[in-house]
Scaffold this active site. Structure first.
Site, PDB file in Angstrom:
ATOM      1  N   ASN A  52       0.869  -1.181   0.000  1.00 13.69           N
ATOM      2  CA  ASN A  52       0.000   0.000   0.000  1.00 13.69           C
ATOM      3  C   ASN A  52       0.905   1.231   0.000  1.00 13.69           C
ATOM      4  OD1 ASN A  52      -1.791   2.061   0.469  1.00 13.69           O
ATOM      5  ND2 ASN A  52      -2.374   1.402   2.534  1.00 13.69           N
ATOM      6  N   LYS A  77       0.139   4.272  -0.226  1.00 13.91           N
ATOM      7  CA  LYS A  77      -0.481   5.470   0.359  1.00 13.91           C
ATOM      8  C   LYS A  77      -0.245   6.654  -0.590  1.00 13.91           C
ATOM      9  CE  LYS A  77      -0.048   3.235   4.793  1.00 13.91           C
ATOM     10  NZ  LYS A  77       0.111   3.330   6.235  1.00 13.91           N
ATOM     11  N   HIS A 123      -9.330   1.359   5.122  1.00 14.66           N
ATOM     12  CA  HIS A 123      -8.029   1.513   5.783  1.00 14.66           C
ATOM     13  C   HIS A 123      -8.197   2.454   6.976  1.00 14.66           C
ATOM     14  CE1 HIS A 123      -3.881   2.598   6.542  1.00 14.66           C
ATOM     15  NE2 HIS A 123      -3.553   1.490   5.910  1.00 14.66           N
ATOM     16  N   GLU A 157      -6.538   4.843   7.948  1.00 13.82           N
ATOM     17  CA  GLU A 157      -6.341   6.271   7.634  1.00 13.82           C
ATOM     18  C   GLU A 157      -7.590   6.873   7.002  1.00 13.82           C
ATOM     19  OE1 GLU A 157      -2.682   5.588   5.541  1.00 13.82           O
ATOM     20  OE2 GLU A 157      -1.765   5.013   7.435  1.00 13.82           O
ATOM     21  N   GLU A 187      -4.993  -4.885  10.536  1.00 19.56           N
ATOM     22  CA  GLU A 187      -3.957  -3.882  10.758  1.00 19.56           C
ATOM     23  C   GLU A 187      -4.214  -3.157  12.078  1.00 19.56           C
ATOM     24  OE1 GLU A 187      -2.080  -2.645   6.750  1.00 19.56           O
ATOM     25  OE2 GLU A 187      -3.745  -1.316   7.149  1.00 19.56           O
ATOM     26  N   GLY A 211       3.006   2.181  10.849  1.00 22.84           N
ATOM     27  CA  GLY A 211       3.998   3.248  10.758  1.00 22.84           C
ATOM     28  C   GLY A 211       4.743   3.523  12.045  1.00 22.84           C
ATOM     29  N   SER A 247       3.906  -2.242  10.301  1.00 24.85           N
ATOM     30  CA  SER A 247       5.354  -2.334  10.510  1.00 24.85           C
ATOM     31  C   SER A 247       5.945  -3.670  10.054  1.00 24.85           C
ATOM     32  CB  SER A 247       5.696  -2.040  11.978  1.00 24.85           C
ATOM     33  OG  SER A 247       5.319  -0.709  12.303  1.00 24.85           O
TER      34      SER A 247
HETATM   35  P1  13P Z   1       3.368   0.331   7.693  1.00 28.27           P
HETATM   36  O1  13P Z   1       3.846  -0.932   7.035  1.00 28.27           O
HETATM   37  O2  13P Z   1       4.110   1.542   7.249  1.00 28.27           O
HETATM   38  O3  13P Z   1       3.301   0.171   9.183  1.00 28.27           O
HETATM   39  O4  13P Z   1       1.859   0.587   7.178  1.00 28.27           O
HETATM   40  C1  13P Z   1       0.953  -0.473   7.206  1.00 28.27           C
HETATM   41  C2  13P Z   1      -0.266  -0.065   6.456  1.00 28.27           C
HETATM   42  O5  13P Z   1      -0.984   0.823   6.842  1.00 28.27           O
HETATM   43  C3  13P Z   1      -0.555  -0.794   5.203  1.00 28.27           C
HETATM   44  O6  13P Z   1      -1.836  -0.526   4.763  1.00 28.27           O
END
Ligand code: 13P
Length: 261
Positions: free
Chosen positions: A11, A13, A103, A105, A173, A179, A219
């Site tokens: 992803n 983003k 997601h 976010e 997740e 992150g 992560s």
């Molecule tokens: P990270 O791998 O940066 O922690 O992000 C995970 C994520 O949100 C994938 O959709």
């Protein structure tokens, strides 16, 4: 993990413009080819920004690259006066196989609720897209409710519009792991993924429960992917930050070559 083809999904983003996406996907394909990646053994997918999708489609189609791709979101509506929205019909027209829905976010910054997620899952099916439904608890949820209660409730609602026989991918997740550099432990991720599989089996039937791929995200990196993939109910990963690092992402996709798998 039996009979389910693992999925390693990146992803991106809001990173990499369309020119950068071309360079990245091309190099990813070369790296996987050099590593003799077996696409039948592990599926690799990327989720670029919308403005990159046409470029990725052209590259993947013309060079027959073994890389799937999808959108990071879609509109709950099919067309009309919805400024800024992207229809599932448009994603389908670009040969997207997948679309990420819900997601954390999107839930946090765009106030998407479980109900919104369910309407988007229905929209994905109307356009022959496989939804990658994201669920996960915040640090606060974890403290108050434990790890699985919130993801289980979110998934139950997201699956409401799914009819038996439709393919869906689930991504667990934990919000606190995204992150942060602080991944869940494989044991905790396994426990939640097993609970999510039980929900799929209950709502869509035992066969769907056994066939549905459940990913872990938060992560994930080359150094920890193997420990997740050893767990019985984890069928892949949704990778954020590490999916932007070419060698790192290719190494995650090659996890079967890491020790112990
Ligand atoms: P990270 O791998 O940066 O922690 O992000 C995970 C994520 O949100 C994938 O959709």
């Amino acid at each position: 993990m039996t009979g389910r083809r693992p999925l390693i999904a990146g992803n991106w983003k809001m990173n990499l413009d369309h020119l950068q996406s071309i360079a990245f996907v091309q190099k990813l394909a070369w790296t996987l080819r050099d590593a003799k990646h077996d696409k039948g053994a592990v599926e690799v997918a990327v989720f670029p920004p919308f403005t990159d999708l046409r470029s990725v489609q052209t590259l993947v189609n013309s060079d027959e690259l073994p890389i799937a791709y999808g959108g990071q979101d879609l509109s709950a509506f099919d067309s009309g006066a919805y400024t800024g929205e992207i229809s599932g019909a448009f994603l389908h027209a670009l040969d997207c196989r997948y679309v990420i829905i819900g997601h954390s976010e999107r839930r946090q910054y765009h106030h998407e609720t479980d109900e919104t997620v369910a309407t988007k899952v229905a929209a994905a099916f109307r356009h022959q897209l496989i939804p990658v439904v994201c669920v996960g608890e915040t640090a606060e949820d974890l403290e108050t409710h434990g790890a699985s209660a919130i993801p289980v409730a979110q998934l139950r609602e997201a699956l409401a519009p799914v009819t038996r026989g439709s393919e869906v991918v689930v991504a667990y997740e934990p919000v606190w792991a995204i992150g942060s550099g602080q991944a869940a432990t494989p044991a905790q991720a396994q426990q939640v993924c097993a609970a999510l599989r039980a929900v799929v089996a209950e709502v869509l039937g035992e066969d769907a429960g056994a066939a549905t791929r459940i990913l872990y995200g938060g992560s994930v990196k080359a150094a920890n992917i193997a420990s997740f993939m050893r767990e019985a109910d984890i069928d892949g990963a949704l990778v954020g930050g590490a999916s932007l690092l070419l060698e790192e992402f290719a190494s995650i996709a090659q996890y079967q070559k890491h020790v112990g798998i």
